[in-house]
Design a protein around this motif. Structure first.
Motif, PDB file in Angstrom:
ATOM      1  N   GLN A  89       0.824  -1.208   0.000  1.00 30.39           N
ATOM      2  CA  GLN A  89       0.000   0.000   0.000  1.00 30.39           C
ATOM      3  C   GLN A  89       0.866   1.269   0.000  1.00 30.39           C
ATOM      4  N   ASN A  90       1.886   1.258   0.853  1.00 38.29           N
ATOM      5  CA  ASN A  90       2.734   2.471   0.905  1.00 38.29           C
ATOM      6  C   ASN A  90       4.074   2.270   0.213  1.00 38.29           C
ATOM      7  N   ASN A  92       6.909   1.171  -0.176  1.00 37.39           N
ATOM      8  CA  ASN A  92       8.144   0.596   0.368  1.00 37.39           C
ATOM      9  C   ASN A  92       9.276   0.534  -0.642  1.00 37.39           C
ATOM     10  N   GLY A 144       3.119   9.711  -5.879  1.00 34.14           N
ATOM     11  CA  GLY A 144       2.695   8.412  -5.360  1.00 34.14           C
ATOM     12  C   GLY A 144       2.464   7.394  -6.462  1.00 34.14           C
ATOM     13  N   LYS A 147       5.699   6.214  -7.780  1.00 32.37           N
ATOM     14  CA  LYS A 147       6.346   5.304  -6.820  1.00 32.37           C
ATOM     15  C   LYS A 147       5.765   3.902  -6.946  1.00 32.37           C
ATOM     16  N   GLN A 148       4.432   3.835  -7.035  1.00 35.40           N
ATOM     17  CA  GLN A 148       3.811   2.516  -7.095  1.00 35.40           C
ATOM     18  C   GLN A 148       4.170   1.803  -8.395  1.00 35.40           C
ATOM     19  N   ALA A 171      -3.383   4.654  -1.153  1.00 32.90           N
ATOM     20  CA  ALA A 171      -2.638   5.815  -0.656  1.00 32.90           C
ATOM     21  C   ALA A 171      -2.555   6.905  -1.729  1.00 32.90           C
TER      22      ALA A 171
END
Ligand SMILES: Nc1ncnc2c1ncn2[C@@H]1O[C@H](COP(=O)(O)OP(=O)(O)OP(=O)(O)O)[C@@H](O)[C@H]1O
Ligand SMILES: [Mg+2]
Lengths: 248, 220
Positions: A89-90, A92, A144, A147-148, A171
Motif C-alpha cells: 500500500q505504501n 516501500n 505516489g 512510486k507505485q 494511498a
C-alpha cells in the motif's frame, strides 16, 4: 499430483495476533494466470491473508503450498518468495537507491545478475511502466503513482509467477490511482497471476476472474465478479457493498 | 596582574606534541568504539539468543552507568592485580573505546530501529535473506540517521581524552597542567587549552556537516 496444477494452495489456515483470531480457517487455491480480487471490511484480515501467503506472517495452523512445495520454514518461504511478488500500500521503495537501483540491487543481490544485465532488465521494466525518464531520480522525488509503478517494476524484475497487491492505490489520489490500474492491466494482459486487495470495486470487477469476500477472518463468499456483485444472497456482503458505494 | 601570552606561544611546540597524542588516542579509541558500537548495536537490534542479549545489555549498562574516570583507574591500576598489565596508552584507548562503544551502540541501535519495518518486508518479499536485507537496505539508511549522534560521540571522546591525564599520559591536558605549574599562569594556559580542544571539536562539527550534506542526496 493435483497439487502441482495449482500455483498456490491454502488449506485451513489459522492466524491470530496474541489471543485475537484474525484468520479462522481460510482455504483457497489460486491457479496460474488467475486474477483474484479480495474485498472485505477494514480489519477483516485481507492484509493478513496475503502477508501469510508470502511468509511475512507465521501461521498457527494450516498449510500453504506454493507450486507443490509446502512452506514450512523460513528457508522454504524464501524459495516461495521467488515465485511470489508483493506490492505494498505504501510502496516501500528503497529511498536510498535511485529508481534504477531499486530494481538493479535486487537483481544483483537476489538473482545474482551482473551489473550490466541488471541494468538492461531495469531499463526494460521502467520502459514498460513508462518511467524510464525518472530512473536516475530518488523515490522521494516521485509522485505516489510513479512510486507505485516503480514498485510494480521492481516486483516484476524478480520474474514472479504471481504478484500480491495490498491496496495498491489506496494511498493515492484518484487520478494517480488510474495510472497504477493501467499498469496492472498491462500485467493482466501478459497473463500474470495476481491477488488484488482493493476497495475499488469498479476496477476489480473488470479485471478479476474471481472475487473473494472476507468477513471476520473467513472467506464468506467466493465467485465471479458478476456473482459477488449482483447475484449473491449473502447479507453481510450486500451490507458491505452498500456501505462501500455510499462512501464513494 | 599582567597577562602574558608569550607563555603560550613559547610552548606551542610542546602543545603541538601533546595535541598529536590526544588526537592519536581519540582517533584510535573512536575507531574501536565504532567497531564495538556497530557489532553490539546490530546484534541488539535483532533476535539473538537471550544469553547474548543479556551479556550485551550488561556491557552497555555497566559502561554507561559508571564514571569513565573509574573505568580508566580500574583498567590501568585495577586489572594488574589479576595479572592483566598494559601500558597507559593502551589502557586509555581501551577505556575510551569501551566507554564510547557502549554509548554509541545505543545510537546505532536507535538508527536501525528508525528504519521502517516496511523496508525489511519489501526486501524479504523480493527474496533478500536477512543478512542481505540488513546489509543492503537497513544499514545504509540507518547510517544517515546515525551520523549526527556518532559524530557527537567523536566530539565527546576528544574532550574525554583529557581524563586520561590521570593515568599519567602526557596528552594535551596534562601538558597544560605541567606548563601551568612551571609558569603559574593559569589564565593563559587554560584559555589556550580550551581553544585547542575547541578547534578540534569544531573541526569534527564541520566534518559532520560535510558528511550529512553528502547523505542529503535522498529523502524519504
Ligand atoms: N502485527 C499485528 N499485531 C496485532 N494485530 C494485528 C497485526 N496486524 C493486524 N492485526 C489485526 O488483525 C486484524 C486484521 O488486520 P488486517 O490488516 O489483515 O485487516 P485488513 O482487512 O487488511 O484491513 P484494512 O482494510 O484496514 O487494511 C485487525 O484487527 C488488526 O488490528
Ligand atoms: Mg489491509
Amino acid at each position: 499430483m493435483d497439487v502441482i496444477n495449482n500455483l498456490i494452495e491454502i488449506k485451513e489456515i489459522y492466524k491470530s495476533f496474541g489471543d485475537q483470531p484474525v484468520l479462522r480457517g481460510v482455504s483457497l487455491t489460486i491457479s496460474a494466470g488467475e486474477i483474484l480480487g479480495v474485498i472485505g471490511a477494514s480489519g477483516s484480515g485481507k492484509s493478513t491473508l496475503i502477508r501469510c501467503i508470502n511468509g511475512l506472517e507465521d501461521i498457527q495452523s494450516g498449510e500453504i503450498i506454493v507450486k507443490g512445495q509446502y512452506m514450512t520454514n523460513r528457508r522454504n518461504s524464501r524459495e516461495a518468495r521467488k515465485t511470489i511478488g508483493m506490492v505494498f500500500q505504501n510502496f516501500n521503495l528503497f529511498p536510498h537507491f535511485t529508481v534504477l537501483e531499486n530494481i538493479t540491487n535486487p537483481c544483483r543481490v537476489v538473482k545474482k545478475m551482473n551489473s550490466k544485465n541488471a541494468e538492461i532488465m531495469a531499463r526494460t521494466l521502467l520502459q514498460k511502466v513508462k518511467l524510464e525518464d525518472k530512473m536516475y531520480q530518488y523515490p522521494g522525488t516521485l509522485s505516489g503513482g510513479e512510486k507505485q509503478r516503480v514498485a510494480i517494476a521492481r516486483a516484476l524484475a524478480m520474474e514472479p509467477e504471481i504478484i500480491l497487491f495490498d491496496e495498491p492505490t489506496s494511498a493515492l489520489d484518484p487520478e494517480l490511482a488510474f495510472e497504477v490500474f493501467d499498469t496492472i492491466k498491462l500485467l493482466a494482459e501478459d497473463g500474470l497471476a495476481m491477488v488484488i486487495v482493493s476497495h475499488q470495486i469498479g476496477f476489480i470487477k473488470n479485471l478479476a476472474h474471481r472475487i473473494i469476500f472476507i468477513d471476520d477472518g473467513r472467506i464468506s463468499c467466493l465467485g465471479t465478479p458478476e456473482y459477488i456483485l449482483n447475484n449473491n444472497n449473502n447479507a453481510r456482503l450486500q451490507d458491505f457493498l452498500i456501505r462501500l458505494r455510499e462512501n464513494i | 596582574m599582567e597577562l602574558n601570552f608569550n607563555i603560550v606561544i613559547n610552548n606551542l611546540p610542546l602543545f603541538w606534541q601533546a595535541t598529536q597524542i590526544t588526537l592519536k588516542i581519540a582517533v584510535l579509541a573512536f575507531a574501536f568504539a565504532l567497531l564495538i558500537a556497530f557489532i553490539v548495536g546490530v546484534l541488539r537490534s535483532y533476535n539473538i539468543p537471550a544469553i547474548f542479549k543479556l551479556l550485551l545489555s550488561a556491557y552497555v549498562e555497566i559502561f554507561r552507568g559508571t564514571p569513565l574516570l573509574i573505568q580508566l583507574f580500574f583498567i590501568y591500576y585495577g586489572l594488574p592485580s589479576v595479572g592483566i598489565i598494559m601500558d597507559a596508552f593502551t589502557a586509555a584507548v581501551i577505556g575510551l573505546a569501551l566507554n564510547g562503544g557502549a554509548y554509541m551502540s545505543e545510537s546505532v541501535r536507535a538508527s536501525i530501529l528508525s528504519v521502517s519495518k516496511g523496508q525489511e518486508e519489501a526486501a524479504y518479499s523480493l527474496g533478500y535473506s536477512k543478512l542481505e536485507a540488513i546489509w543492503h537496505i537497513i544499514l545504509p539508511q540507518a547510517f544517515r540517521v546515525a551520523i549526527p549522534p556518532l559524530m557527537n560521540g567523536f566530539s565527546s571522546m576528544l574532550k574525554e581524552t583529557s581524563l586520561v591525564s590521570v593515568i599519567s599520559i602526557t596528552e594535551l591536558t596534562r601538558t597544560g597542567n605541567l606548563i601551568y605549574s612551571r609558569t603559574l599562569k593559569p589564565f593563559e594556559v587554560y584559555l589556550a587549552l580550551g581553544l585547542f580542544y575547541f578547534i578540534m571539536t569544531f573541526s569534527v562539527v564541520l566534518l559532520a556537516k560535510q558528511i550529512e550534506l553528502k547523505e542529503k542526496r535522498w529523502t524519504l
